[in-house]
Structures are given as structure tokens and as C-alpha cells.
Design an enzyme around this catalytic site. Structure first.
Site, PDB file in Angstrom:
ATOM      1  CG  ASP A  31      -2.050   0.964   1.132  1.00  0.00           C
ATOM      2  OD1 ASP A  31      -2.335   1.449   0.025  1.00  0.00           O
ATOM      3  OD2 ASP A  31      -2.659   1.260   2.181  1.00  0.00           O
ATOM      4  CG  ASN A  79      -7.282  -2.909  -6.390  1.00  0.00           C
ATOM      5  OD1 ASN A  79      -6.274  -3.607  -6.267  1.00  0.00           O
ATOM      6  ND2 ASN A  79      -7.639  -2.039  -5.451  1.00  0.00           N
TER       7      ASN A  79
END
Length: 251
Positions: A31, A79
Site C-alpha cells: 500500500d 480494485n
């Protein structure tokens, strides 16, 4: 201090050779690519490109340290909600990584595995992934697992439905279903149990990643943005794992 965050002292010392309890299976939620780019007034794709470089560094470091399995959360089932241009950029980087790094994986005896429903990707990318997995299938060294279009809740639901169908068809006595049987049905069922799960960038959540597998894993949340994560940072995370006392519910 943030909940579950590693104390700074834990990350201050890299492991001493020969004196470290190594995790067999490490997973990483990678991340911070977008924030890395934003800090530098760059487009998000620049952060993703640097993230690929971090993948290379950490995968090599894991092999050097002797980690048996490294699992990377590359593209989640959520996503798809990102802008179409960003998704396209991510797919392009995945193609580039496979084409540029496959020979190195083969040379280093690494076996590539995929978890998640990557069949949703474009046919040419699916073929590229299948070819890469096939070409490394005979390798006997460390395993690099890439999670693509993966979601842990969907994985658990899929196993539940599959076992329910077997029970419905008389192929399975429902009373025999236990944790071990369920775990064998997971996409990671033939891999060592997850020992350490790392998330970068300071976020403190699992984001639908390996929820079953993480039940007794050690969790480590670090502030480092993924593009800045390197071999030293990874070694420090392994050192932190070595300092943990794992009781698995016991004393």
C-alpha cells in the site's frame, strides 16, 4: 501508538545471521503507491511503477533470507472500482513484470503461483500469466504467490459452496467438516500456514486479504510507503517477527 503497529525499537535492528526465527510464509499488502506519487506531484502510475521496483527488491530479499513463500496482494477484487485508466496502467505493469522478470524467476528456481480469479483479465494477459506459471511449475525453490483479482470473502464463500454441494450430493458428511478440511480447500491449502502479514503505508486493516489464513498470523503495520520498502525494511520486519512470542491461543 497506532493499534498493532510495530514499536520503533522493533524495527531498529536487522536480524543477525544464524540467530533469527524465520517465518516460512510472509504476505504483504503493498500500500502507498498513490501517496508516494502524490508527495512528489507525479501521476499515480509513477507510484505503481516504483511499486514494481519494490516488488523486485523484496522478492529478491525474501529469497536471500530463505523465506519459503512470499505472497503479494497485487490486485484486489475491489480494485476494479478505480478509474479505468489506472486499472489499464496496472495491467500494463503486470505484463511488463512478467515479461521482464520471468527469466530471473526461472534462473532462481522460483515457482510462481496465482491466487484469485485472474481469468477476468484480458485473454492475452491470462495467457501470459498461464505461460509464466507453467514455465516455473517444475521449479523446486521458493514460491512467489501473486494475488490477482483476489478477495478473501469470495474465497471463503467459494469453499463454503463447494463443500455444501458435496454434502448435498452425498459425497461428504457435513459433520466431518472441520478447520483442517476447510483450509485444504482454500487456494493456499497446499502452502505453509501464513506466519507474518505486513501492511505498508500506515493503514491498519486487512482489506479483504487472506482473512482465514491470517487467523493466527503475526500482523505488522509499518508507516513506510510501498515504493520505499526495500531489503533492509523487509529484514527489519523479519527481525520483528523473530521477537514475537506466538502462543496460538495457549499460554
Amino acid at each position: 501508538m497506532r493499534p498493532f503497529a510495530a514499536p520503533a525499537a522493533d524495527l531498529a535492528t536487522a536480524p543477525d545471521s544464524g540467530d533469527v526465527v524465520l517465518p516460512r510464509h510472509v504476505a504483504i499488502i503493498m500500500d502507498g503507491n498513490g501517496r508516494w506519487a502524490k508527495k512528489r506531484l507525479l501521476p499515480r502510475v509513477a507510484g505503481h511503477r516504483q511499486g514494481v521496483e519494490a516488488v523486485r527488491r523484496v522478492a529478491r530479499a525474501a529469497r536471500t533470507l530463505g523465506i519459503e513463500v512470499l505472497t503479494l496482494y497485487a490486485f484486489s477484487s475491489e480494485n476494479w472500482r478505480r478509474p479505468e485508466e489506472e486499472v489499464s496502467d496496472l495491467m500494463g505493469l503486470l505484463r511488463l513484470f512478467i515479461r521482464s522478470d520471468l527469466d530471473e524467476l526461472i534462473r532462481d528456481n522460483v515457482r510462481l503461483r496465482i491466487i484469485g480469479d485472474y481469468q477476468r483479465f484480458s485473454p492475452d494477459l491470462v495467457k501470459l500469466i498461464d505461460d509464466a506459471v507453467g514455465r516455473t511449475a517444475v521449479n523446486t525453490g521458493p514460491i512467489l504467490v501473486i494475488a490477482l483479482n483476489y478477495g478473501a470473502q469470495a474465497e471463503i464463500l467459494s469453499v463454503s459452496r463447494r463443500l455444501a454441494e458435496k454434502a448435498r450430493d452425498g459425497l461428504l458428511d457435513p459433520t466431518t467438516i472441520d478447520e483442517a478440511m476447510f483450509e485444504r480447500e482454500l487456494e493456499t491449502g497446499d502452502l505453509p500456514p501464513l506466519d507474518l502479514l505486513i501492511r505498508t503505508s500506515g493503514e491498519v486493516r486487512l482489506s479483504n486479504f487472506l482473512l482465514w489464513q491470517a487467523a493466527y498470523a503475526e500482523l505488522l503495520f509499518v508507516d513506510t510507503l510501498w515504493p520505499e520498502f526495500d531489503a533492509d525494511t523487509f529484514a527489519q520486519a523479519i527481525a520483528t517477527f523473530g521477537q514475537r512470542q506466538r502462543r496460538f491461543g495457549g499460554l
